[in-house]
Design a protein around this motif. Structure first.
Motif, PDB file in Angstrom:
ATOM      1  N   PRO A 250       5.094 -27.703 -10.160  1.00 32.37           N
ATOM      2  CA  PRO A 250       5.069 -26.258  -9.955  1.00 32.37           C
ATOM      3  C   PRO A 250       4.999 -25.914  -8.466  1.00 32.37           C
ATOM      4  CG  PRO A 250       2.958 -27.034 -10.763  1.00 32.37           C
ATOM      5  CD  PRO A 250       3.898 -28.204 -10.802  1.00 32.37           C
ATOM      6  N   ASP A 251       5.579 -24.788  -8.118  1.00 29.87           N
ATOM      7  CA  ASP A 251       5.581 -24.332  -6.730  1.00 29.87           C
ATOM      8  C   ASP A 251       4.219 -23.717  -6.435  1.00 29.87           C
ATOM      9  OD1 ASP A 251       6.339 -23.651  -4.212  1.00 29.87           O
ATOM     10  OD2 ASP A 251       7.456 -21.873  -4.804  1.00 29.87           O
ATOM     11  N   THR A 252       3.499 -24.312  -5.509  1.00 27.72           N
ATOM     12  CA  THR A 252       2.139 -23.853  -5.217  1.00 27.72           C
ATOM     13  C   THR A 252       2.046 -23.183  -3.855  1.00 27.72           C
ATOM     14  OG1 THR A 252       1.586 -26.027  -4.333  1.00 27.72           O
ATOM     15  CG2 THR A 252       1.086 -25.632  -6.655  1.00 27.72           C
ATOM     16  N   THR A 253       3.172 -22.798  -3.285  1.00 29.23           N
ATOM     17  CA  THR A 253       3.118 -22.121  -1.995  1.00 29.23           C
ATOM     18  C   THR A 253       2.630 -20.690  -2.202  1.00 29.23           C
ATOM     19  OG1 THR A 253       5.437 -21.470  -2.204  1.00 29.23           O
ATOM     20  CG2 THR A 253       4.983 -23.493  -1.021  1.00 29.23           C
ATOM     21  N   PRO A 254       1.799 -20.189  -1.300  1.00 31.72           N
ATOM     22  CA  PRO A 254       1.281 -18.828  -1.475  1.00 31.72           C
ATOM     23  C   PRO A 254       2.402 -17.788  -1.324  1.00 31.72           C
ATOM     24  CG  PRO A 254       0.543 -19.761   0.605  1.00 31.72           C
ATOM     25  CD  PRO A 254       1.257 -20.837  -0.126  1.00 31.72           C
ATOM     26  N   ILE A 255       2.322 -16.754  -2.131  1.00 31.47           N
ATOM     27  CA  ILE A 255       3.322 -15.686  -2.112  1.00 31.47           C
ATOM     28  C   ILE A 255       2.663 -14.428  -1.563  1.00 31.47           C
ATOM     29  CG2 ILE A 255       4.820 -14.261  -3.538  1.00 31.47           C
ATOM     30  CD1 ILE A 255       4.906 -16.574  -5.534  1.00 31.47           C
ATOM     31  N   GLN A 256       3.318 -13.798  -0.595  1.00 33.40           N
ATOM     32  CA  GLN A 256       2.807 -12.557  -0.037  1.00 33.40           C
ATOM     33  C   GLN A 256       3.707 -11.418  -0.496  1.00 33.40           C
ATOM     34  OE1 GLN A 256       2.513 -12.946   4.179  1.00 33.40           O
ATOM     35  NE2 GLN A 256       0.883 -14.464   4.075  1.00 33.40           N
ATOM     36  N   VAL A 257       3.076 -10.381  -0.993  1.00 32.78           N
ATOM     37  CA  VAL A 257       3.816  -9.237  -1.488  1.00 32.78           C
ATOM     38  C   VAL A 257       3.458  -8.029  -0.624  1.00 32.78           C
ATOM     39  CG1 VAL A 257       4.193  -7.754  -3.477  1.00 32.78           C
ATOM     40  CG2 VAL A 257       3.762 -10.188  -3.820  1.00 32.78           C
ATOM     41  N   ASP A 258       4.480  -7.335  -0.171  1.00 35.77           N
ATOM     42  CA  ASP A 258       4.277  -6.138   0.640  1.00 35.77           C
ATOM     43  C   ASP A 258       4.308  -4.932  -0.298  1.00 35.77           C
ATOM     44  OD1 ASP A 258       3.997  -4.351   2.690  1.00 35.77           O
ATOM     45  OD2 ASP A 258       6.131  -4.404   3.245  1.00 35.77           O
ATOM     46  N   THR A 259       3.168  -4.328  -0.514  1.00 30.79           N
ATOM     47  CA  THR A 259       3.076  -3.198  -1.443  1.00 30.79           C
ATOM     48  C   THR A 259       2.967  -1.862  -0.703  1.00 30.79           C
ATOM     49  OG1 THR A 259       0.684  -3.436  -1.569  1.00 30.79           O
ATOM     50  CG2 THR A 259       1.982  -4.598  -3.233  1.00 30.79           C
ATOM     51  N   SER A 260       3.297  -1.834   0.556  1.00 27.16           N
ATOM     52  CA  SER A 260       3.147  -0.594   1.316  1.00 27.16           C
ATOM     53  C   SER A 260       4.091   0.495   0.792  1.00 27.16           C
ATOM     54  CB  SER A 260       3.391  -0.853   2.803  1.00 27.16           C
ATOM     55  OG  SER A 260       4.699  -1.340   3.004  1.00 27.16           O
ATOM     56  N   ALA A 261       5.303   0.129   0.381  1.00 28.03           N
ATOM     57  CA  ALA A 261       6.234   1.132  -0.146  1.00 28.03           C
ATOM     58  C   ALA A 261       5.710   1.708  -1.455  1.00 28.03           C
ATOM     59  CB  ALA A 261       7.604   0.509  -0.344  1.00 28.03           C
ATOM     60  N   MET A 262       5.135   0.868  -2.301  1.00 29.42           N
ATOM     61  CA  MET A 262       4.602   1.360  -3.572  1.00 29.42           C
ATOM     62  C   MET A 262       3.382   2.247  -3.323  1.00 29.42           C
ATOM     63  SD  MET A 262       3.371  -0.734  -6.979  1.00 29.42           S
ATOM     64  CE  MET A 262       4.697  -1.888  -6.859  1.00 29.42           C
ATOM     65  N   ASP A 263       2.538   1.866  -2.381  1.00 33.84           N
ATOM     66  CA  ASP A 263       1.378   2.686  -2.049  1.00 33.84           C
ATOM     67  C   ASP A 263       1.803   4.047  -1.510  1.00 33.84           C
ATOM     68  OD1 ASP A 263      -0.356   0.685  -2.836  1.00 33.84           O
ATOM     69  OD2 ASP A 263      -0.542  -0.155  -0.787  1.00 33.84           O
TER      70      ASP A 263
ATOM     71  N   ASN B  63       0.973   7.601  -3.274  1.00 33.63           N
ATOM     72  CA  ASN B  63       0.284   8.637  -2.497  1.00 33.63           C
ATOM     73  C   ASN B  63       1.103   9.910  -2.486  1.00 33.63           C
ATOM     74  OD1 ASN B  63      -1.933   7.089  -1.927  1.00 33.63           O
ATOM     75  ND2 ASN B  63      -1.088   6.295   0.004  1.00 33.63           N
ATOM     76  N   SER B  64       2.432   9.776  -2.421  1.00 31.67           N
ATOM     77  CA  SER B  64       3.264  10.993  -2.429  1.00 31.67           C
ATOM     78  C   SER B  64       3.212  11.667  -3.786  1.00 31.67           C
ATOM     79  CB  SER B  64       4.709  10.636  -2.052  1.00 31.67           C
ATOM     80  OG  SER B  64       5.321   9.877  -3.072  1.00 31.67           O
ATOM     81  N   LEU B  65       3.042  10.919  -4.879  1.00 27.52           N
ATOM     82  CA  LEU B  65       2.928  11.518  -6.186  1.00 27.52           C
ATOM     83  C   LEU B  65       1.618  12.305  -6.296  1.00 27.52           C
ATOM     84  CD1 LEU B  65       4.161   8.740  -8.672  1.00 27.52           C
ATOM     85  CD2 LEU B  65       5.334  10.840  -7.996  1.00 27.52           C
ATOM     86  N   ASP B  66       0.548  11.765  -5.725  1.00 26.56           N
ATOM     87  CA  ASP B  66      -0.726  12.462  -5.738  1.00 26.56           C
ATOM     88  C   ASP B  66      -0.645  13.771  -4.947  1.00 26.56           C
ATOM     89  OD1 ASP B  66      -1.930  10.580  -7.326  1.00 26.56           O
ATOM     90  OD2 ASP B  66      -2.779   9.436  -5.626  1.00 26.56           O
TER      91      ASP B  66
END
Length: 79
Positions: free
Chosen positions: A56-69, A73-76
């Motif tokens: 299995p691939d055990t390399t850490p995965i980084q996810v950029d969630t700034s667009a979703m945040d 925030n714009s929906l709020d």
């Protein structure tokens, strides 16, 4: 030939069938054990290669969630 040699030859001749059967049985046993060892070796090598390929691939995965945040925030803000 001396009498001792004659007697030895007669004994060998009397037991020849048994000796041949014993040798044949031993050869068959050696072949069977060799096949089992070879099969175990092939299975072990196959399992090792399969295990190496399917690690299995055990390399850490980084996810950029700034667009979703920003979207959430714009929906709020709209409400």
């Amino acid at each position: 030939m001396s009498q001792e040699k004659v007697n030895r030859y007669k004994e060998e001749k009397a037991k020849r069938k048994e000796n041949l059967a014993k040798e044949k049985r031993n050869q068959t046993l050696v072949k069977a054990v060799g096949c089992v060892v070879a099969l175990a070796l092939v299975c072990w090598i196959g399992y090792s290669v399969h295990d190496m390929v399917n690690k299995p691939d055990t390399t850490p995965i980084q996810v950029d969630t700034s667009a979703m945040d920003a979207y959430l925030n714009s929906l709020d803000e709209v409400e």
